[in-house]
Design a protein around this motif. Structure first.
Motif, PDB file in Angstrom:
ATOM      1  N   ARG A 132      48.736  20.919  33.201  1.00 29.15           N
ATOM      2  CA  ARG A 132      49.865  20.943  34.428  1.00 29.15           C
ATOM      3  C   ARG A 132      49.084  21.749  35.562  1.00 29.15           C
ATOM      4  N   THR A 133      49.560  21.165  36.722  1.00 29.99           N
ATOM      5  CA  THR A 133      49.213  21.977  38.009  1.00 29.99           C
ATOM      6  C   THR A 133      50.510  22.288  38.456  1.00 29.99           C
ATOM      7  N   THR A 134      50.739  22.861  39.691  1.00 29.16           N
ATOM      8  CA  THR A 134      51.851  23.224  40.236  1.00 29.16           C
ATOM      9  C   THR A 134      52.754  22.025  40.637  1.00 29.16           C
ATOM     10  N   VAL A 135      51.976  20.929  40.860  1.00 31.09           N
ATOM     11  CA  VAL A 135      52.782  19.568  41.155  1.00 31.09           C
ATOM     12  C   VAL A 135      52.687  18.620  40.075  1.00 31.09           C
ATOM     13  N   GLY A 136      52.238  18.552  38.947  1.00 25.30           N
ATOM     14  CA  GLY A 136      52.195  17.520  38.018  1.00 25.30           C
ATOM     15  C   GLY A 136      51.156  17.691  37.284  1.00 25.30           C
ATOM     16  N   THR A 137      50.914  16.645  36.410  1.00 26.18           N
ATOM     17  CA  THR A 137      49.787  16.495  35.409  1.00 26.18           C
ATOM     18  C   THR A 137      48.630  15.774  35.493  1.00 26.18           C
ATOM     19  N   ILE A 138      47.447  16.389  34.967  1.00 23.73           N
ATOM     20  CA  ILE A 138      46.301  15.723  35.226  1.00 23.73           C
ATOM     21  C   ILE A 138      45.563  15.558  34.070  1.00 23.73           C
ATOM     22  N   LYS A 139      44.453  14.704  33.913  1.00 25.93           N
ATOM     23  CA  LYS A 139      43.614  14.774  32.804  1.00 25.93           C
ATOM     24  C   LYS A 139      41.941  14.499  33.418  1.00 25.93           C
ATOM     25  N   GLY A 140      40.954  15.120  32.808  1.00 27.16           N
ATOM     26  CA  GLY A 140      39.903  15.065  33.259  1.00 27.16           C
ATOM     27  C   GLY A 140      38.780  15.463  32.336  1.00 27.16           C
ATOM     28  N   ILE A 141      37.398  15.484  32.891  1.00 27.87           N
ATOM     29  CA  ILE A 141      36.258  15.836  32.235  1.00 27.87           C
ATOM     30  C   ILE A 141      36.103  17.590  32.320  1.00 27.87           C
ATOM     31  N   TRP A 142      36.008  18.435  31.530  1.00 26.93           N
ATOM     32  CA  TRP A 142      35.942  19.842  31.631  1.00 26.93           C
ATOM     33  C   TRP A 142      34.319  19.841  31.909  1.00 26.93           C
ATOM     34  N   GLY A 190      46.661  26.460  26.499  1.00 20.93           N
ATOM     35  CA  GLY A 190      47.665  27.508  26.887  1.00 20.93           C
ATOM     36  C   GLY A 190      47.153  28.397  28.072  1.00 20.93           C
ATOM     37  N   GLN A 191      45.771  28.355  28.145  1.00 20.36           N
ATOM     38  CA  GLN A 191      45.280  29.090  29.146  1.00 20.36           C
ATOM     39  C   GLN A 191      45.139  28.538  30.563  1.00 20.36           C
ATOM     40  N   ASP A 192      45.527  29.542  31.578  1.00 20.78           N
ATOM     41  CA  ASP A 192      45.637  29.105  33.061  1.00 20.78           C
ATOM     42  C   ASP A 192      44.186  29.336  33.490  1.00 20.78           C
ATOM     43  N   TYR A 193      43.864  28.321  34.395  1.00 27.99           N
ATOM     44  CA  TYR A 193      42.396  28.518  35.120  1.00 27.99           C
ATOM     45  C   TYR A 193      42.640  28.034  36.593  1.00 27.99           C
ATOM     46  N   HIS A 194      41.893  28.656  37.348  1.00 31.06           N
ATOM     47  CA  HIS A 194      41.587  28.442  38.738  1.00 31.06           C
ATOM     48  C   HIS A 194      40.518  27.148  38.596  1.00 31.06           C
ATOM     49  N   VAL A 195      40.904  25.818  39.296  1.00 32.88           N
ATOM     50  CA  VAL A 195      39.890  24.740  39.038  1.00 32.88           C
ATOM     51  C   VAL A 195      39.763  24.184  40.423  1.00 32.88           C
ATOM     52  N   GLU A 196      38.802  23.297  40.656  1.00 33.71           N
ATOM     53  CA  GLU A 196      38.390  22.331  41.659  1.00 33.71           C
ATOM     54  C   GLU A 196      38.212  21.056  41.080  1.00 33.71           C
ATOM     55  N   LEU A 197      38.442  19.771  41.588  1.00 30.04           N
ATOM     56  CA  LEU A 197      38.375  18.700  41.141  1.00 30.04           C
ATOM     57  C   LEU A 197      37.317  17.944  41.715  1.00 30.04           C
ATOM     58  N   SER A 198      36.801  17.009  41.324  1.00 27.77           N
ATOM     59  CA  SER A 198      36.030  15.872  42.015  1.00 27.77           C
ATOM     60  C   SER A 198      36.251  14.656  41.439  1.00 27.77           C
ATOM     61  N   ILE A 199      36.881  13.662  42.489  1.00 28.79           N
ATOM     62  CA  ILE A 199      37.710  12.511  41.791  1.00 28.79           C
ATOM     63  C   ILE A 199      36.735  11.363  42.399  1.00 28.79           C
ATOM     64  N   TYR A 200      36.206  10.321  41.454  1.00 25.51           N
ATOM     65  CA  TYR A 200      35.186   9.406  41.784  1.00 25.51           C
ATOM     66  C   TYR A 200      36.258   8.127  41.561  1.00 25.51           C
ATOM     67  N   GLU A 201      35.823   6.927  42.447  1.00 23.52           N
ATOM     68  CA  GLU A 201      36.276   5.672  42.486  1.00 23.52           C
ATOM     69  C   GLU A 201      37.917   5.729  42.347  1.00 23.52           C
ATOM     70  N   PRO A 202      38.481   6.481  43.505  1.00 16.87           N
ATOM     71  CA  PRO A 202      39.728   6.474  43.673  1.00 16.87           C
ATOM     72  C   PRO A 202      40.351   5.017  44.312  1.00 16.87           C
ATOM     73  N   TYR A 250      38.538   9.597  33.059  1.00 19.18           N
ATOM     74  CA  TYR A 250      37.108   9.765  33.213  1.00 19.18           C
ATOM     75  C   TYR A 250      36.353   9.915  34.270  1.00 19.18           C
ATOM     76  N   PHE A 251      37.046   9.719  35.443  1.00 18.89           N
ATOM     77  CA  PHE A 251      36.471   9.558  36.605  1.00 18.89           C
ATOM     78  C   PHE A 251      36.832  10.850  37.439  1.00 18.89           C
ATOM     79  N   ILE A 252      37.340  11.848  37.020  1.00 19.95           N
ATOM     80  CA  ILE A 252      37.970  12.968  37.364  1.00 19.95           C
ATOM     81  C   ILE A 252      37.191  14.387  36.571  1.00 19.95           C
ATOM     82  N   GLU A 253      36.598  15.098  37.344  1.00 19.49           N
ATOM     83  CA  GLU A 253      35.868  16.100  37.022  1.00 19.49           C
ATOM     84  C   GLU A 253      36.692  17.373  37.180  1.00 19.49           C
ATOM     85  N   ILE A 254      36.696  18.266  36.332  1.00 12.60           N
ATOM     86  CA  ILE A 254      37.237  19.434  36.466  1.00 12.60           C
ATOM     87  C   ILE A 254      36.360  20.585  36.381  1.00 12.60           C
ATOM     88  N   TYR A 255      36.496  21.648  37.354  1.00 13.78           N
ATOM     89  CA  TYR A 255      35.380  22.599  37.298  1.00 13.78           C
ATOM     90  C   TYR A 255      36.308  23.967  37.392  1.00 13.78           C
TER      91      TYR A 255
END
Length: 133
Positions: free
Chosen positions: A20-30, A39-51, A124-129
Motif C-alpha cells: 500500500r501507498t498513501t493513494v492505493g495498492t501496487i506490486k512490482g519487483i523489489w 508489514g514494514q514501511d519503506y520509502h521507495v521510488e519506482l521505475s515504470i516501464y511500458e506504460p 513485472y514492468f514496475i521496479e521498486i527501489y
C-alpha cells in the motif's frame, strides 16, 4: 513515497512485493540487497516501464479518487495529475512526496499541465527501489 509491504513472492530468483501507498495498492519487483519484510514501511521510488494509456470515466476521476493507484492482479493502474511537462517527460504527481516522470513517447495521448493522466503497467514492468532518508 511511503510503501507498506503486504505480500512477498519469489519467482525464479526475482522478488515481487505488493503493498500500500498513501493513494492505493501496487506490486512490482523489489530491488534491494536486504530482503523485504511484511508489514514494514519503506520509502521507495519506482521505475515504470511500458506504460499504456487507460481511459477512465469522469465519474472515476473525482477528486476523491485521483490521484490513486490500484493493483488488479496483473496490472497497476495509476491516476495522477500532470504537474508539468517538457519535450521528453510528463511530471505526474500522486502525493506530496511522490512525483513520477513518465516518458512522453511511451504514451499515445498528449497531456497538458493540470490534466489527469491515467496509465497502466504490468506488475513485472514496475521496479521498486527502497531508500533511507
Amino acid at each position: 513515497m511511503k510503501f507498506v509491504i503486504d505480500e512477498i513472492e519469489v519467482q525464479m530468483c526475482v522478488t515481487y512485493v505488493a503493498g500500500r501507498t498513501t493513494v492505493g495498492t501496487i506490486k512490482g519487483i523489489w530491488h534491494d540487497a536486504a530482503a523485504p519484510v511484511i508489514g514494514q514501511d519503506y520509502h521507495v521510488e519506482l521505475s515504470i516501464y511500458e506504460p499504456v494509456d487507460v481511459e477512465i470515466s469522469d465519474t472515476k476521476r473525482s477528486a476523491k479518487q485521483c490521484p490513486s493507484t490500484h493493483f488488479d492482479g496483473e496490472n497497476v493502474v495509476f491516476q495522477g495529475i500532470c504537474e508539468d511537462t517538457d519535450d521528453a517527460v510528463y511530471y505526474v504527481r500522486f502525493d506530496l512526496d511522490w512525483l513520477e516522470m513518465i516518458e512522453c513517447k511511451a504514451l499515445a495521448v498528449l497531456y497538458k499541465k493540470g490534466e489527469f493522466i491515467s496509465i497502466s503497467a504490468r506488475y513485472y514492468f514496475i521496479e521498486i527501489y527502497p531508500y533511507t532518508l
